[in-house]
Design an enzyme around this catalytic site. Structure first.
Site, short mmCIF file in Angstrom:
data_model
loop_
_atom_site.label_atom_id
_atom_site.label_comp_id
_atom_site.label_asym_id
_atom_site.label_seq_id
_atom_site.Cartn_x
_atom_site.Cartn_y
_atom_site.Cartn_z
N ASP A 260 12.27 0.93 52.85
CA ASP A 260 12.90 1.35 51.61
C ASP A 260 12.06 2.51 51.07
O ASP A 260 10.96 2.32 50.56
CB ASP A 260 12.93 0.21 50.60
CG ASP A 260 13.59 0.59 49.29
OD1 ASP A 260 13.85 1.80 49.08
OD2 ASP A 260 13.84 -0.30 48.46
N TYR B 48 24.86 15.62 41.63
CA TYR B 48 24.82 16.05 43.03
C TYR B 48 24.14 17.40 43.14
O TYR B 48 23.25 17.61 43.98
CB TYR B 48 26.25 16.11 43.59
CG TYR B 48 26.33 16.45 45.06
CD1 TYR B 48 26.37 15.45 46.02
CD2 TYR B 48 26.36 17.78 45.50
CE1 TYR B 48 26.46 15.75 47.38
CE2 TYR B 48 26.44 18.10 46.84
CZ TYR B 48 26.48 17.08 47.77
OH TYR B 48 26.55 17.40 49.11
N LYS C 41 20.56 18.13 45.17
CA LYS C 41 20.47 19.01 46.33
C LYS C 41 19.62 20.25 46.03
O LYS C 41 18.91 20.76 46.90
CB LYS C 41 21.86 19.41 46.81
CG LYS C 41 22.71 18.23 47.28
CD LYS C 41 22.02 17.45 48.40
CE LYS C 41 22.92 16.34 48.94
NZ LYS C 41 22.28 15.57 50.02
#
Length: 303
Positions: A77, A174, A178
């Site tokens: 993880d 998003y 990015k």
């Protein structure tokens, strides 16, 4: 390197987020170039992650070995510092302190991305969770993996992102994730360059991940049929194309000259001479400039 020796023989790589998609493509192609590849993620034979997808790190590791390298799956993880610390300690113990390539490809943000609403109408916790999943995991992984590279005075860090320009990506969280990943490469490059370690960001074009293939109702063998649904899909690329870009960077003795840059598969195929699995050389930026710029505007200059 002797004649016939794979270019990455003897090299050790960690592909964080290597379960599927671009991460899997990178891991397999590093293996095809002869590397030992630690494939990590939360989806394994022992149980699925919350994405509930069927792909596993064990499957990716097996493909790495089949391609000619050595795949080692380690369920990790990457949002848990203790988990990542244990992973890097294992790599150090098993590989005599060696780590040549770190690929930060953890994502898992698709179900968390809200494409319909502006920031002020979005679920805040969901958006912050996306950032933790897509950015914080990269920071944690680099924090524990980089000392192995710094100690040896060499290495390559690849931050996998979407897009290599400042163009807005259509959804607040998003876009932030990015873009932040590109900045992670820039910041790491600045701190690592004095130690002989390279850091770059790298984007594919229209990537045919497992989920994308399912969306189009095709397989990798029949992917061209998807162009009937979306003509732009005819210019997509397989995860192997992205993987071959990473393998080429990893084998380049002068790669540090690219440190701090935001790169793309379409930047690199001519320089390094790699192709996609079907022998083609997809160039999504060229396709955008010819067919999509009037609809969406220019991609912009690389960051």
């Amino acid at each position: 390197m002797t004649i016939g020796t794979p270019p990455l023989a003897g090299k050790v790589a960690l592909v964080a987020g290597g379960t599927r998609g671009g991460g899997r493509g990178i891991a397999v192609q590093l293996g095809a170039a002869g590397a030992t590849v630690y494939v990590t993620g939360r989806s394994s034979a022992a149980g699925r992650s919350d994405l509930d997808r069927p792909e596993t790190i064990e499957e990716t590791a097996a493909r790495v070995t089949e391609a000619g390298g050595l795949g080692i799956p380690v369920r990790t993880d990457h949002g848990d510092p203790a988990d990542v610390r244990a992973l890097t300690e294992r790599i150090a113990a098993e590989q005599d302190g060696r780590l040549d390539v770190l690929v930060n490809s953890v994502w898992g943000g698709d179900p968390l991305t809200d494409w319909e609403h502006p920031l002020w109408e979005q679920d805040l916790e969901q958006g912050l969770r996306l950032l933790r999943q897509a950015v914080e995991t990269h920071v944690i992984t680099s924090r524990y993996a980089l000392p192995l590279m710094v100690a040896r005075g060499s290495g390559l860090v690849v931050e996998v992102t979407d897009g290599n320009t400042a163009r807005y990506r259509g959804s607040f969280f998003y876009d932030l994730a990015k873009s932040a990943v590109i900045r992670l490469a820039v910041a790491q490059a600045a701190e690592l360059k004095p130690h002989g370690v390279t850091a770059v960001a790298l984007t594919p074009g229209f990537l045919r991940s497992e989920a994308v293939l399912e969306h189009f109702g095709v397989t990798e063998a029949t992917w061209r049929d998807g162009a009937a649904k979306d003509p732009d899909f005819a210019h997509s690329e397989s995860p192997a194309y992205l993987g071959r870009a990473v393998a080429a960077l990893a084998a380049d003795p002068d790669v540090i000259a690219k440190s701090g840059r935001a790169l793309a598969t379409w930047d690199l195929y001519e320089e390094y001479g790699f192709t996609d699995t079907d022998g083609s050389r997809p160039d999504f930026a060229a396709h955008w400039a010819e067919h999509l710029v009037e609809r969406y505007g220019p991609l912009g200059d690389p960051l």
